[in-house]
Write a protein that holds these residues in place. Structure first.
Motif, PDB file in Angstrom:
ATOM      1  N   GLY A 174       0.804  -1.216   0.000  1.00  0.00           N
ATOM      2  CA  GLY A 174       0.000   0.000   0.000  1.00  0.00           C
ATOM      3  C   GLY A 174       0.836   1.264   0.000  1.00  0.00           C
ATOM      4  O   GLY A 174       0.414   2.310  -0.496  1.00  0.00           O
ATOM      5  N   ALA A 178       1.524   4.865  -3.141  1.00  0.00           N
ATOM      6  CA  ALA A 178       0.485   5.746  -2.571  1.00  0.00           C
ATOM      7  C   ALA A 178       0.783   7.218  -2.879  1.00  0.00           C
ATOM      8  O   ALA A 178       1.891   7.711  -2.654  1.00  0.00           O
ATOM      9  CB  ALA A 178       0.395   5.536  -1.070  1.00  0.00           C
ATOM     10  N   ARG A 226      -2.269  -1.195 -11.849  1.00  0.00           N
ATOM     11  CA  ARG A 226      -3.338  -0.271 -11.499  1.00  0.00           C
ATOM     12  C   ARG A 226      -4.282  -0.897 -10.469  1.00  0.00           C
ATOM     13  O   ARG A 226      -4.583  -0.298  -9.435  1.00  0.00           O
ATOM     14  CB  ARG A 226      -4.112   0.110 -12.762  1.00  0.00           C
ATOM     15  CG  ARG A 226      -5.177   1.183 -12.577  1.00  0.00           C
ATOM     16  CD  ARG A 226      -6.061   1.269 -13.819  1.00  0.00           C
ATOM     17  NE  ARG A 226      -5.284   1.295 -15.051  1.00  0.00           N
ATOM     18  CZ  ARG A 226      -4.768   2.400 -15.579  1.00  0.00           C
ATOM     19  NH1 ARG A 226      -4.945   3.561 -14.979  1.00  0.00           N
ATOM     20  NH2 ARG A 226      -4.088   2.336 -16.716  1.00  0.00           N
ATOM     21  N   GLU A 227      -4.740  -2.113 -10.762  1.00  0.00           N
ATOM     22  CA  GLU A 227      -5.675  -2.785  -9.859  1.00  0.00           C
ATOM     23  C   GLU A 227      -5.045  -3.051  -8.494  1.00  0.00           C
ATOM     24  O   GLU A 227      -5.638  -2.757  -7.451  1.00  0.00           O
ATOM     25  CB  GLU A 227      -6.128  -4.111 -10.481  1.00  0.00           C
ATOM     26  CG  GLU A 227      -7.044  -4.944  -9.584  1.00  0.00           C
ATOM     27  CD  GLU A 227      -7.306  -6.334 -10.136  1.00  0.00           C
ATOM     28  OE1 GLU A 227      -8.137  -7.038  -9.542  1.00  0.00           O
ATOM     29  OE2 GLU A 227      -6.674  -6.721 -11.141  1.00  0.00           O
ATOM     30  N   TYR A 229      -2.143  -1.886  -6.894  1.00  0.00           N
ATOM     31  CA  TYR A 229      -1.640  -0.809  -6.038  1.00  0.00           C
ATOM     32  C   TYR A 229      -2.724   0.181  -5.646  1.00  0.00           C
ATOM     33  O   TYR A 229      -2.638   0.821  -4.595  1.00  0.00           O
ATOM     34  CB  TYR A 229      -0.455  -0.115  -6.707  1.00  0.00           C
ATOM     35  CG  TYR A 229       0.784  -0.993  -6.702  1.00  0.00           C
ATOM     36  CD1 TYR A 229       1.454  -1.268  -5.513  1.00  0.00           C
ATOM     37  CD2 TYR A 229       1.247  -1.592  -7.874  1.00  0.00           C
ATOM     38  CE1 TYR A 229       2.575  -2.091  -5.496  1.00  0.00           C
ATOM     39  CE2 TYR A 229       2.363  -2.419  -7.867  1.00  0.00           C
ATOM     40  CZ  TYR A 229       3.021  -2.667  -6.666  1.00  0.00           C
ATOM     41  OH  TYR A 229       4.120  -3.490  -6.644  1.00  0.00           O
ATOM     42  N   THR A 230      -3.772   0.309  -6.467  1.00  0.00           N
ATOM     43  CA  THR A 230      -4.901   1.146  -6.059  1.00  0.00           C
ATOM     44  C   THR A 230      -5.618   0.513  -4.872  1.00  0.00           C
ATOM     45  O   THR A 230      -5.923   1.191  -3.887  1.00  0.00           O
ATOM     46  CB  THR A 230      -5.872   1.337  -7.238  1.00  0.00           C
ATOM     47  OG1 THR A 230      -5.199   1.987  -8.320  1.00  0.00           O
ATOM     48  CG2 THR A 230      -7.065   2.187  -6.807  1.00  0.00           C
ATOM     49  N   GLN A 231      -5.879  -0.792  -4.964  1.00  0.00           N
ATOM     50  CA  GLN A 231      -6.537  -1.475  -3.844  1.00  0.00           C
ATOM     51  C   GLN A 231      -5.642  -1.499  -2.608  1.00  0.00           C
ATOM     52  O   GLN A 231      -6.120  -1.360  -1.480  1.00  0.00           O
ATOM     53  CB  GLN A 231      -6.920  -2.896  -4.240  1.00  0.00           C
ATOM     54  CG  GLN A 231      -8.057  -2.972  -5.229  1.00  0.00           C
ATOM     55  CD  GLN A 231      -8.728  -4.336  -5.232  1.00  0.00           C
ATOM     56  OE1 GLN A 231      -8.947  -4.935  -4.180  1.00  0.00           O
ATOM     57  NE2 GLN A 231      -9.075  -4.821  -6.419  1.00  0.00           N
ATOM     58  N   ALA A 233      -3.421   0.717  -1.649  1.00  0.00           N
ATOM     59  CA  ALA A 233      -3.442   2.030  -1.005  1.00  0.00           C
ATOM     60  C   ALA A 233      -4.779   2.275  -0.314  1.00  0.00           C
ATOM     61  O   ALA A 233      -4.835   2.812   0.796  1.00  0.00           O
ATOM     62  CB  ALA A 233      -3.166   3.119  -2.038  1.00  0.00           C
ATOM     63  N   ALA A 234      -5.880   1.870  -0.953  1.00  0.00           N
ATOM     64  CA  ALA A 234      -7.203   2.067  -0.369  1.00  0.00           C
ATOM     65  C   ALA A 234      -7.342   1.286   0.934  1.00  0.00           C
ATOM     66  O   ALA A 234      -7.848   1.821   1.940  1.00  0.00           O
ATOM     67  CB  ALA A 234      -8.278   1.632  -1.363  1.00  0.00           C
ATOM     68  N   GLU A 239      -3.500   7.806   0.271  1.00  0.00           N
ATOM     69  CA  GLU A 239      -3.923   8.469  -0.964  1.00  0.00           C
ATOM     70  C   GLU A 239      -3.710   7.540  -2.154  1.00  0.00           C
ATOM     71  O   GLU A 239      -2.652   6.921  -2.300  1.00  0.00           O
ATOM     72  CB  GLU A 239      -3.130   9.757  -1.171  1.00  0.00           C
ATOM     73  CG  GLU A 239      -3.563  10.555  -2.401  1.00  0.00           C
ATOM     74  CD  GLU A 239      -2.728  11.808  -2.611  1.00  0.00           C
ATOM     75  OE1 GLU A 239      -2.928  12.463  -3.659  1.00  0.00           O
ATOM     76  OE2 GLU A 239      -1.874  12.108  -1.749  1.00  0.00           O
ATOM     77  N   LEU A 240      -4.721   7.445  -3.009  1.00  0.00           N
ATOM     78  CA  LEU A 240      -4.630   6.532  -4.146  1.00  0.00           C
ATOM     79  C   LEU A 240      -3.682   7.073  -5.204  1.00  0.00           C
ATOM     80  O   LEU A 240      -3.636   8.277  -5.452  1.00  0.00           O
ATOM     81  CB  LEU A 240      -6.017   6.329  -4.770  1.00  0.00           C
ATOM     82  CG  LEU A 240      -7.131   5.827  -3.854  1.00  0.00           C
ATOM     83  CD1 LEU A 240      -8.385   5.556  -4.680  1.00  0.00           C
ATOM     84  CD2 LEU A 240      -6.711   4.585  -3.091  1.00  0.00           C
ATOM     85  N   THR A 242      -2.458   7.628  -9.128  1.00  0.00           N
ATOM     86  CA  THR A 242      -3.093   7.744 -10.437  1.00  0.00           C
ATOM     87  C   THR A 242      -2.126   7.217 -11.490  1.00  0.00           C
ATOM     88  O   THR A 242      -0.902   7.247 -11.302  1.00  0.00           O
ATOM     89  CB  THR A 242      -3.470   9.191 -10.770  1.00  0.00           C
ATOM     90  OG1 THR A 242      -2.279   9.987 -10.864  1.00  0.00           O
ATOM     91  CG2 THR A 242      -4.381   9.771  -9.695  1.00  0.00           C
TER      92      THR A 242
END
Length: 280
Positions: A174, A178, A226-227, A229-231, A233-234, A239-240, A242
């Motif tokens: 995460g 981030a 994308r899938e 590291y976004t999840q 961080a969430a 912070e997510l 981009t």
């Protein structure tokens, strides 16, 4: 060369992976010798019932309180990555040349070399152990050269394990991306493996005597950057990141079928996305 002591394993490099591996092997009934680079870390090994040794290897040679005693074993696990430096290929080969000379004077019969999937370039497809393409990164070139050095030595048998990116416990993904903006290559699939599976596979190689071979080790599933590291961080409440639009992602997918078939091994954590929700 004296007769190899049975049931004794030496681990060169008791860090993030080497120490928990050593602790596990002690619980499995092995006598384990472990090395660290500084004297102040030796107490931690002693507390874990690991025989401690101080070993530092540079291009100039081996500095140790007792390298002969450390190598008085049947199996040597080599677990230290190439240094981050411009001359990494030559430097790492020089380090290993000194180590090989020491091994040749010891009773060690089997070597387990922990390598990395960085030996493979991005081919936009699956990669297998028989691949002969040239690595693109210096660290990968260094590892591949050392793999050859060890595997062509007739004095001992070497098995190479190429691990994907190491995750688990304090290595929480995460935090990796981030808050970062316009991260490249978001649609590329990732290749990772949890520490517990690393230990399970290494133990399986030793138990099942899988010597003289090369194996990849990576989770079954390969979510996109994308899938994943976004999840990550969430879930961590950060912070997510981009991601930039990428028309032509560059990637590789590590195929680990060979190790699963050879050891009859099932990954404890085959899906990195599901693993994120465990907090392990």
């Amino acid at each position: 060369m004296s007769k190899a002591p049975t049931n004794i394993i030496s681990i060169l490099g008791c860090g993030w992976l080497g120490l928990p591996l050593a602790i596990h092997l002690v619980k499995e009934g092995y006598t384990v010798k472990g090395s660290v680079t500084s004297e102040d870390k030796m107490g931690e090994l002693t507390q874990a019932q690991i025989q401690p040794y101080q070993v530092m290897i540079t291009e100039a040679g081996i500095e140790s309180n007792d390298i002969a005693g450390f190598l008085e074993s049947e199996i040597l696990i080599i677990n230290f990555p190439p240094s981050r430096r411009e001359d990494v290929v030559l430097y790492h080969q020089a380090q290993m040349a000194h180590l090989v000379k020491a091994i040749e004077k010891s009773p060690v019969q089997k070597v387990l070399f922990i390598s990395s999937t960085s030996v493979y370039p991005d081919v936009n497809g699956e990669v297998f152990e028989h691949e002969t393409a040239t690595p693109s990164k210096g660290s990968g070139k260094a590892l591949l050269a050392v793999e050859k050095m060890l595997r062509t030595n007739i004095r001992f048998m070497t098995t190479v394990i190429r691990f994907a990116g190491l995750i688990g416990y304090d290595r929480m993904p995460g935090r990796f991306l981030a808050g970062k903006k316009n991260v490249e290559n978001g649609d590329a699939p990732i290749n990772v493996i949890h520490q517990d599976d690393c230990i399970g596979i290494l133990t399986g190689i030793i138990r099942q005597q899988a010597w003289g071979d090369v194996f990849n080790a990576c989770t079954d599933e390969h979510p996109t950057r994308r899938e994943y590291y976004t999840q990550a961080a969430a879930i961590a409440g950060l912070e997510l990141p981009t991601f930039a639009a990428t028309a032509d992602p560059h990637f590789k997918i590590i195929n680990a079928d060979k190790i699963k078939q050879r050891l009859n091994y099932s990954f404890k954590y085959p899906d990195p996305v599901q693993l994120l929700h465990t907090g392990i």
